[in-house]
Design a protein around this motif. Structure first.
Motif, mmCIF file in Angstrom:
data_model
loop_
_atom_site.group_PDB
_atom_site.id
_atom_site.type_symbol
_atom_site.label_atom_id
_atom_site.label_comp_id
_atom_site.label_asym_id
_atom_site.label_seq_id
_atom_site.Cartn_x
_atom_site.Cartn_y
_atom_site.Cartn_z
ATOM 1 N N TRP A 1 0.392 -84.963 -58.859
ATOM 2 C CA TRP A 1 1.288 -85.922 -59.524
ATOM 3 C C TRP A 1 2.621 -85.243 -59.772
ATOM 4 O O TRP A 1 2.676 -84.018 -59.946
ATOM 5 C CB TRP A 1 0.659 -86.395 -60.844
ATOM 6 N N ASP B 1 -6.559 -97.152 -62.691
ATOM 7 C CA ASP B 1 -6.679 -96.245 -63.841
ATOM 8 C C ASP B 1 -5.716 -96.667 -64.944
ATOM 9 O O ASP B 1 -4.782 -97.431 -64.717
ATOM 10 C CB ASP B 1 -6.352 -94.806 -63.416
ATOM 11 N N GLU B 2 -5.936 -96.143 -66.125
ATOM 12 C CA GLU B 2 -4.970 -96.176 -67.224
ATOM 13 C C GLU B 2 -4.290 -97.543 -67.372
ATOM 14 O O GLU B 2 -3.070 -97.647 -67.289
ATOM 15 C CB GLU B 2 -3.921 -95.079 -67.002
ATOM 16 N N TYR C 1 -6.530 -80.934 -60.147
ATOM 17 C CA TYR C 1 -5.209 -81.527 -60.409
ATOM 18 C C TYR C 1 -4.146 -80.452 -60.188
ATOM 19 O O TYR C 1 -3.976 -79.532 -60.980
ATOM 20 C CB TYR C 1 -5.164 -82.128 -61.815
ATOM 21 N N TRP D 1 -9.628 -95.609 -58.769
ATOM 22 C CA TRP D 1 -9.929 -94.550 -59.741
ATOM 23 C C TRP D 1 -11.177 -94.927 -60.539
ATOM 24 O O TRP D 1 -11.545 -96.101 -60.600
ATOM 25 C CB TRP D 1 -8.743 -94.323 -60.665
ATOM 26 N N TRP E 1 -11.773 -88.864 -61.118
ATOM 27 C CA TRP E 1 -10.799 -87.895 -61.647
ATOM 28 C C TRP E 1 -11.163 -87.473 -63.061
ATOM 29 O O TRP E 1 -10.632 -86.486 -63.561
ATOM 30 C CB TRP E 1 -9.376 -88.462 -61.601
HETATM 31 C C1 ACM Z 1 -4.905 -90.450 -62.857
HETATM 32 O O1 ACM Z 1 -4.639 -89.248 -62.906
HETATM 33 N N1 ACM Z 1 -4.459 -91.252 -63.800
HETATM 34 C C2 ACM Z 1 -5.693 -90.997 -61.781
#
Ligand code: ACM
Length: 636
Positions: free
Chosen positions: A488, A343-344, A441, A393, A417
């Motif tokens: 997270w 991801d990202e 989340y 992801w 996600w």
């Molecule tokens: C994510 O929350 N960047 C997987």
């Protein structure tokens, strides 16, 4: 003794144990089974009861021993295992019934005996989890409680199997380290609610927390950030540490194996996440040569965000490094899945790095993200040689320029996600797990209350979590593996805070993962999780009180209106209320100073309820008596 209880002036109330049928409200079974029929009467576990199996595999026999050990840990019942004993109180047989799947079971409780059928050790484990959950809460909690005298369970017939095969919890132990004990506590909670996948997020821009023998600087350098955000959960304030954070805060291979073994006992598979090729700042701080711009600033991050400083995927040493890391992970984690993030990952630096530019040119790629697809495919192929499967992801199939054919070839599992991954995975015939940011989340706020600790994103209150339809409400298919809550920890520093964010929202996800959608009911779920505070209190879990029954109207007080007649209604089981004195704490009560009780709360004098924090006040409520003639309690 008054027949009517005028609560405003009541002092102490004694509640007695009632004999006979145990009602639905007297037990709290979460997740709700696929099929449950209540029957009259109850079954009482007697001292010295036996649990007998016939025709069982070694793994199934081991489950019997685990149940007996759990009972003996928490009760004076001195249960034992017997082989093929028709007179045993609990009888287990193996069934080859296909209808129960690999995790299902049937459980029949009559006044005379408990009978279990299961096709697998996992199914038998879940049957025993159900049985333990029906028993007084100290059994599931694994805590002796001398106030509990009667180990009876309601007569029921249950046929059960989960809706989804993947019922997961992800915990970020990179942004903030969380202790081995905390991970085990969360695994315990997962096990109570029949969750079966622990996704362990171990590396990120803010810290690398996993021992890799070939690259020792990952612990020496990458685990220690120059600073860290902190939230003091007890005192409710935030600050920056203003000193290095992370020294010694990592997991050795022995510790990871310990977690894998602990989870395995609970039929939970642990899979690690090693983020690549983005979210790699901490590793790059130790090995700057892996960056697209080695000479740049590679300070480990201590704030949230997405860094441009990603791995130089065109550097063969980077490919070797990532493969080496995955090889060592594959040795520690015995299951199929290894999460490699994806991801990202901004591609800006790739478009400026000569090696990446050359690689794109050589392959005729115009989209820089093709570099990531190419990289991911190599990692997936490497994992395949180790008997593993890459899971990622959703960007690996949804990002502009992603090569979906490579993802399909690599048979990657998509963790959706963003909500966009499921439909692409469906088109490609790939499997998917649903963990949509807006619903699952757990780092998002428990509520919009101004008093909430700082959180990421917006608020996702319990009803939103509970009522979310996985995979956007599309029909369940074999490729829709299941659900997962993600926690997270950019803003979650302390272990108690992990529990607060997860409980009870994670349990809503557990129920969605297990229970048929048609059998879910938010009000009933709230009743059940309210009752489960007794279970959590035995081991001092921290939990949000949002949406416990009564909490909405009156989060801290239950003082009824003066001059009204009320009846006191309990959600506690007969066992839990047996022998208890219950008091409504009045203004000026000595309990306020001596026991930290609070005016307007219910206080009980025994067991878990002798502090304000542990008070079982939410297990009781006042109902205006429609006839003005409640007969539900006695004054003592
Ligand atoms: C994510 O929350 N960047 C997987």
């Amino acid at each position: 003794m008054n027949r009517l209880l005028r609560i405003a002036f009541a002092l102490l109330i004694v509640l007695t144990t009632f004999a006979g049928k145990i009602n639905a409200a007297d037990y709290s079974l979460t997740p709700v089974p696929m099929k449950l029929t209540e029957k009259d009467g109850s079954f009482t576990f007697q001292k010295g009861f036996k649990v007998s199996g016939s025709g069982l595999s070694d793994e199934m026999s081991a489950e019997i021993q685990k149940f007996v050990d759990a009972v003996n840990l928490a009760t004076p019942l001195s249960a034992s295992v017997a082989d093929n004993d028709a007179s045993a109180a609990v009888k287990v047989t193996m069934t080859d019934s296909k209808s129960l799947g690999t995790e299902g079971y049937s459980l029949t409780i009559t006044p005379e005996a408990v009978t279990i059928e299961a096709p697998t050790a996992a199914g038998l484990y879940y049957a025993f989890q159900t049985l333990k959950k029906l028993m007084p809460a100290n059994v599931m909690a694994g805590v002796k409680d001398e106030n509990v005298k009667d180990y009876s369970v309601a007569c029921l017939e249950i046929t059960d199997r989960p809706r989804f095969s993947h019922r997961g919890f992800e915990l970020d132990c990179a942004r903030h380290y969380h202790s081995m004990e905390e991970i085990k506590r969360m695994l315990d909670i997962m096990a109570v609610y029949k969750m079966n996948r622990f996704h362990w997020h171990l590396t990120d821009d803010q810290g690398w927390r996993v021992e890799i023998e070939k690259y020792p600087r990952l612990l020496e350098v990458s685990s220690i950030a120059p600073n860290a955000y902190w939230y003091d959960f007890e005192n409710k304030y935030e600050y920056m540490l203003n000193r290095p954070y992370g020294e010694g805060l990592y997991y050795t291979k022995a510790q990871m194996r310990e977690i894998v073994a602990y989870a395995k006992e609970r039929h939970i598979e642990v899979f690690p996440e090693i983020e690549m090729p983005g979210h790699m700042v901490a590793a790059i701080a130790a090995y700057p040569e892996f960056s697209c711009f080695p000479e740049g600033d590679h300070t480990i991050w201590y704030r949230p965000g997405v860094s441009q400083d990603v791995l130089n995927v065109a550097n063969p040493a980077v490919i070797e490094f990532c493969k080496d890391v995955l090889t060592e992970m594959a040795e520690v984690f015995p299951y199929e899945f290894i999460h490699i993030g994806g991801d990202e990952t901004p591609s800006t630096n790739w478009t400026k790095n000569p090696e990446c530019i050359a690689l794109m040119k050589a392959n005729g790629w115009t989209e820089p993200y093709k570099l990531q697809s190419w990289f991911t495919k190599q990692m997936a192929d490497h994992l395949a040689t180790l008997g593993k499967r890459a899971v990622c992801w959703n960007e690996v199939v949804t990002k502009q320029g992603a090569d979906v054919d490579l993802a399909k070839d690599a048979n990657i599992v998509i963790y959706d996600w963003l909500g966009s991954g499921t439909s692409v995975a469906d088109q490609l015939g790939l499997q998917a797990v649903w963990c949509h940011t807006s619903y699952y989340y757990l780092d998002y706020g428990c509520s919009n209350d101004p008093g909430e600790p700082r959180f990421m994103g917006g608020a996702v209150p319990l009803p939103n979590v509970y009522n979310a339809n996985p995979f956007g409400g599309t029909p369940d298919t074999d490729n829709h593996l299941g659900v997962q809550g993600n926690l997270w920890t950019e803003y979650v520093a302390e272990d108690a805070h992990v529990e607060y964010m997860a409980l009870p929202r994670l349990i809503a996800i557990a129920e969605t993962g297990w229970t048929p959608a048609s059998k879910k009911n938010l009000d009933d779920f709230r009743r059940r999780i309210t009752a489960d505070t007794t279970l959590w209190n035995y081991n001092n879990y921290t939990y949000g009180r949002h949406y416990l029954v009564n909490d909405q109207q009156s989060p801290s007080k239950v003082m009824p209106a003066e001059g009204e007649y009320y009846r006191l209604v309990t959600r506690a089981t007969n066992h839990e209320r047996a022998g208890r004195c219950i008091e409504l704490v009045r203004k000026g009560s000595p309990l306020i100073s001596s026991k930290h009780a609070a005016e307007g709360r219910i206080w009980t004098n025994t067991q878990v309820a002798n502090t304000d924090a542990n008070a079982d006040w939410q297990l009781w409520k006042f109902e205006l008596d429609p006839d003005g003639s409640g007969l539900y309690a006695m004054v003592c």
